[in-house]
Design a protein around this motif. Structure first.
Motif, PDB file in Angstrom:
ATOM      1  N   UNK A 175      18.604  -1.969  51.572  1.00 35.86           N
ATOM      2  CA  UNK A 175      19.323  -2.180  50.312  1.00 35.86           C
ATOM      3  C   UNK A 175      18.564  -1.689  49.091  1.00 35.86           C
ATOM      4  N   UNK A 176      17.256  -1.586  49.202  1.00 37.44           N
ATOM      5  CA  UNK A 176      16.442  -1.306  48.017  1.00 37.44           C
ATOM      6  C   UNK A 176      15.612  -0.030  48.186  1.00 37.44           C
ATOM      7  N   UNK A 177      14.716   0.004  49.175  1.00 35.84           N
ATOM      8  CA  UNK A 177      13.760   1.105  49.271  1.00 35.84           C
ATOM      9  C   UNK A 177      14.442   2.444  49.564  1.00 35.84           C
ATOM     10  N   UNK A 178      15.297   2.460  50.592  1.00 29.67           N
ATOM     11  CA  UNK A 178      15.954   3.723  50.957  1.00 29.67           C
ATOM     12  C   UNK A 178      16.813   4.280  49.828  1.00 29.67           C
ATOM     13  N   UNK A 179      17.695   3.485  49.194  1.00 32.42           N
ATOM     14  CA  UNK A 179      18.473   4.031  48.076  1.00 32.42           C
ATOM     15  C   UNK A 179      17.601   4.491  46.907  1.00 32.42           C
ATOM     16  N   UNK A 185      19.551  -3.037  39.414  1.00 29.97           N
ATOM     17  CA  UNK A 185      20.972  -2.878  39.721  1.00 29.97           C
ATOM     18  C   UNK A 185      21.427  -3.789  40.860  1.00 29.97           C
ATOM     19  N   UNK A 186      20.517  -4.176  41.751  1.00 27.73           N
ATOM     20  CA  UNK A 186      20.900  -5.041  42.875  1.00 27.73           C
ATOM     21  C   UNK A 186      20.331  -6.447  42.722  1.00 27.73           C
ATOM     22  N   UNK A 187      19.648  -6.672  41.599  1.00 22.01           N
ATOM     23  CA  UNK A 187      19.156  -8.000  41.238  1.00 22.01           C
ATOM     24  C   UNK A 187      18.177  -8.573  42.265  1.00 22.01           C
ATOM     25  N   UNK A 188      17.265  -7.730  42.739  1.00 23.01           N
ATOM     26  CA  UNK A 188      16.160  -8.224  43.569  1.00 23.01           C
ATOM     27  C   UNK A 188      15.052  -8.721  42.642  1.00 23.01           C
ATOM     28  N   UNK A 237       8.988   3.657  39.260  1.00 23.37           N
ATOM     29  CA  UNK A 237      10.108   3.629  38.315  1.00 23.37           C
ATOM     30  C   UNK A 237      11.449   3.592  39.040  1.00 23.37           C
ATOM     31  N   UNK A 238      11.558   4.365  40.113  1.00 22.32           N
ATOM     32  CA  UNK A 238      12.813   4.381  40.868  1.00 22.32           C
ATOM     33  C   UNK A 238      13.075   3.042  41.536  1.00 22.32           C
ATOM     34  N   UNK A 239      12.043   2.419  42.074  1.00 18.25           N
ATOM     35  CA  UNK A 239      12.190   1.100  42.700  1.00 18.25           C
ATOM     36  C   UNK A 239      12.546   0.045  41.664  1.00 18.25           C
ATOM     37  N   UNK A 240      11.935   0.132  40.479  1.00 21.13           N
ATOM     38  CA  UNK A 240      12.240  -0.829  39.417  1.00 21.13           C
ATOM     39  C   UNK A 240      13.692  -0.712  38.955  1.00 21.13           C
TER      40      UNK A 240
END
Length: 541
Positions: free
Chosen positions: A153-157, A90-93, A82-85
């Motif tokens: 940009x994605x996993x760590x945040x 928000x960053x449009x990956x 859920x957090x990754x989704x």
């Protein structure tokens, strides 16, 4: 529930009639009507399995995760997903799916207290055209950059607010994120979502692209009985301390997915264990190629055992296994069979359930033959990177301690191993000749070669002849085993590891790995040490 699986056994009678034999599924509630030679020419037989029912039930009770444990894993997976989704929006990956693979995914073959989570974030290749060159070949640097960006940009945040610990950027073929949550090791990896046909025909874009297909291959063929068998076989290899990338014997042990594949391909646990024991001579290959044929394939040239990937026939899934790890598993299988014959239920059970590496003191007779050192990690570098660096340092130390720079023997043959628990690491060695002379005889050219012999005599004031060669006596640079070992460690520092002067239980454990696990595989080395001890004995007065 299936009645059974067809065996590769046929028997022809009356010159025209053929009987097919089936291995009956022991968990089936129904029984087929074709027991014996019935009209439809099928015979049901129940194959003997490896373990008595009482021992099997006892082992499964200890290694099967509780429902609470499974629910905790599922909750953490959902939190991460859920957090990754949310972060992706928000960053449009753009991504295809986020799913757990491995034992805590849909295979559900995890062991009690030993499970980790591998969460795969799959990308569609067409959404990331930069990963291909103009010729549509893979651009490895572009993939590396993409995976780096995914992590930063994605996993760590995405995981920053979930209360995880030991959050580290790690690297296998490409970067990924490693962390812990509620004591569970977690890896979040990027991969590419490619279909089975593309994988079979063209291969993967990254190595981990196959993992999704491995999960499907195993899960689609898994029954509850085979899931139990897979857990027992995995538990046995863990009890050998020869499992995965944290193994104590060798750099890389046997992997869970290869053991699962062996289980699903075989009729029962007994057959799976025999197949594992004999992989050295009887490879597993969906294309039924013989060992000699497989060894002629350039990509397999350096491989010693073969389990060909059922989803990508160009890959040997056993190629990463350290020969020492596999040899130790073979040795332990032989000991297990001996225990089964003797009927000692405690020894059988103990051999199937993991326990800590022994920490006993080694025999006094080996005291001079051992050197050991411990290291502390700063927790900033992933354990696999530190493990690999220690193994490289170990090989370097062996090469320098074994022989003089001119090729003559120094401390002789050496057995060595790396062992780690948490952030503490140990490097231990068993050395053939701990006590050596201050000088050694350096071998020169044959006397018959006039030119080289004359130049050798001119270069050295005092030469002597022996067995048709010239020799000169030279002073050794090193005569103390511990001092040379310590010097090599200090002159070859590893980023992320600090040498520690105090010894902990890890020193005893790495030395026990050498003494109790590796030395039984090296009878010639044991004989060498015995001869050295006898040679160094002082005559009685």
């Amino acid at each position: 529930m299936t009645i059974g699986t067809i065996l590769d056994i046929e028997y022809t009678y009356n010159s025209s009639r053929t009987v097919q034999f089936y291995a009956l599924n022991p968990e089936a509630t129904a029984r087929p009507t074709f027991i014996g030679c019935s009209a439809d020419d099928k015979v049901g037989i129940v194959l003997p399995d490896l373990l008595p029912d009482s021992i099997r039930e006892q082992v499964l009770a200890k290694i099967t995760p509780s429902q609470e444990e499974i629910e905790v894993q599922a909750r953490i997976i959902n939190q991460l997903r859920e957090s990754l989704q949310e972060k992706a929006e928000s960053i449009e990956y753009v991504y295809s799916f986020i799913e757990p693979e491995g034992s805590t995914g849909k295979k559900q073959t995890q062991l009690r207290g030993a499970a980790d989570i591998d969460l795969f974030v799959a990308l569609k290749p067409e959404d990331y055209p930069q990963i291909f060159n103009k010729e549509q070949t893979v651009n490895h640097q572009a993939i590396n950059d993409l995976m780096n960006n995914l992590v930063s940009d994605w996993f760590e945040p995405a995981v920053s607010g979930l209360g995880g610990s030991e959050v580290q950027r790690a690297f296998s073929q490409h970067p990924f994120l490693s962390l812990k949550m509620e004591g569970i090791d977690i890896d979040i990896l990027g991969c590419f979502d490619i279909d089975a046909q593309t994988l079979a025909e063209k291969g993967p874009i990254t190595a981990v692209d196959r993992t999704v297909h491995h999960t499907c291959y195993v899960a689609d063929r898994m029954t509850e009985k085979k899931r139990e068998d897979a857990r027992i076989l995995k538990s046995f290899v863990r009890a050998c301390h020869a499992y995965g990338d944290t193994c104590a014997v060798g750099r890389m042990g046997l992997t869970g997915v290869t053991l699962e594949i062996i289980v699903i391909l075989k009729s029962n646990l007994d057959s799976a264990v025999k197949t594992l024991r004999n992989l050295e001579t009887d490879p597993i290959d969906p294309l039924n190629r013989q060992l000699t044929a497989l060894k002629k394939i350039p990509a397999f040239r350096d491989d010693h055992i073969f389990l060909i990937d059922p989803t990508d026939h160009r890959r040997n899934m056993a190629s990463s296994f350290t020969p020492r790890s596999y040899a130790w598993v073979q040795y332990k299988i032989d000991r297990l069979w001996e225990s089964l014959k003797s009927g000692d239920s405690k020894i059988i059970t103990d051999s199937l359930i993991e326990s800590p590496v022994p920490s006993d003191s080694l025999p006094q007779s080996l005291g001079n033959h051992i050197v050991v050192s411990e290291f502390q990690s700063d927790s900033k570098v992933h354990y696999t990177i530190l493990r690999d660096k220690l193994h490289r340092l170990m090989r370097k130390i062996i090469s320098e301690m074994k022989i003089e720079r001119t090729g003559e023997a120094r401390f002789g043959e050496i057995l060595a191993e790396v062992y780690f628990e948490g952030n503490r690491y140990a490097l231990g060695m068993l050395v053939e000749n701990p006590i050596i002379s201050k000088t050694f005889d350096r071998k020169g050219p044959p006397i018959a070669l006039k030119g080289p012999a004359e130049r050798f005599r001119n270069a050295h004031a005092e030469t002597f002849e022996s067995d048709g060669f010239l020799y000169v006596s030279e002073e050794r640079e090193w005569t103390s085993l511990p001092i040379m070992f310590e010097s090599l460690l200090k002159n070859n520092p590893i980023d992320g590891l600090e040498i520690k002067s105090n010894e902990t239980i890890l020193s005893n454990r790495v030395l026990n790995v050498l003494h109790k696990f590796i030395l039984p595989l090296e009878p010639e080395f044991r004989e060498l040490i015995t001869r050295v001890k006898e040679r160094n004995k002082k005559p009685s007065m």
